[in-house]
Design an enzyme around this catalytic site. Structure first.
Site, PDB file in Angstrom:
ATOM      1  CE1 TYR A  18      -3.443   2.753   0.688  1.00  0.00           C
ATOM      2  CE2 TYR A  18      -2.142   3.270   2.633  1.00  0.00           C
ATOM      3  CZ  TYR A  18      -3.137   3.587   1.741  1.00  0.00           C
ATOM      4  OH  TYR A  18      -3.839   4.756   1.907  1.00  0.00           O
ATOM      5  CD  GLU A  40      -7.805   7.358   5.248  1.00  0.00           C
ATOM      6  OE1 GLU A  40      -7.701   7.205   6.486  1.00  0.00           O
ATOM      7  OE2 GLU A  40      -6.900   7.023   4.465  1.00  0.00           O
ATOM      8  CD1 TRP A  48      -3.715   1.802   5.631  1.00  0.00           C
ATOM      9  CD2 TRP A  48      -5.738   2.705   5.796  1.00  0.00           C
ATOM     10  NE1 TRP A  48      -4.275   1.808   4.370  1.00  0.00           N
ATOM     11  CE2 TRP A  48      -5.524   2.358   4.446  1.00  0.00           C
ATOM     12  CE3 TRP A  48      -6.963   3.279   6.141  1.00  0.00           C
ATOM     13  CZ2 TRP A  48      -6.475   2.566   3.452  1.00  0.00           C
ATOM     14  CZ3 TRP A  48      -7.911   3.496   5.145  1.00  0.00           C
ATOM     15  CH2 TRP A  48      -7.659   3.140   3.831  1.00  0.00           C
TER      16      TRP A  48
END
Length: 184
Positions: A18, A40, A48
């Site tokens: 990522y 988000e 995350w």
């Protein structure tokens, strides 16, 4: 030769991938921007990595973040999503995705959402040498948050907006020592 990455990216192969290929890459695709705004928001209070591991499940649950389809989801869809172990089963966060799709569609009638969001991108980049120096939010993310909230969006506080800006390349918060810093 070992690649130097931002420290947070070294926690798993998924996070490295990522970091190396997505995080901080300028993004101008409306559907993908909507996806990141939703993810988000889902991250609020979580890591995350937790959301990244569930991203495919989120894509499936929310019609690959096709804004018009998400906007038409119903109370029955919410109840189904509340039973889906592949996503974070928080009713407020699920409702937020649907609400935000509805608001997005409404705003899209009078403005380009890509431009509306990118207007908050700072004109000058700040270089950070240490991860601890990167703020949780900025004046720009505060402005974005206030604007989004004034339009009816939810789960768009300043910290969420700043994470969104980082993820979509509106700011480049790769450390100056990171191999990706100048590559994007």
């Amino acid at each position: 030769m070992t690649l130097v990455r931002c420290p947070w990216a070294n926690s798993s192969p998924e996070m490295q991938n990522y970091h190396d290929h997505e995080w901080g890459v300028p993004l101008y695709d409306e559907q993908r921007l909507f996806e990141f705004l939703c993810l988000e928001g889902a991250q609020a209070g979580l890591s995350w990595q937790t959301i990244l591991k569930r991203r495919d499940n989120y894509r499936q649950a929310f019609c690959d973040f096709q804004i018009d389809k998400v906007a038409n989801m119903t109370i029955d869809d919410i109840e189904t999503l509340m039973q889906n172990p592949g996503i974070i089963r928080n009713r407020l966060k699920i409702k937020s995705v649907i609400n935000n799709a509805q608001v997005w569609l409404q705003l899209s009638k009078t403005q380009l959402m890509v431009e509306a969001l990118w207007q908050f991108s700072p004109k000058e980049a700040i270089k950070y040498a240490q991860h601890e120096a990167i703020p949780a939010f900025t004046e720009a993310s505060n402005k974005m948050s206030k604007w989004l909230k004034s339009q009816g969006f939810s789960f768009v506080g300043p910290t969420i907006c700043y994470a969104f800006m980082q993820a979509t390349g509106m700011v480049n918060d790769h450390l100056s020592s990171c191999f990706v810093f100048d590559a994007k």
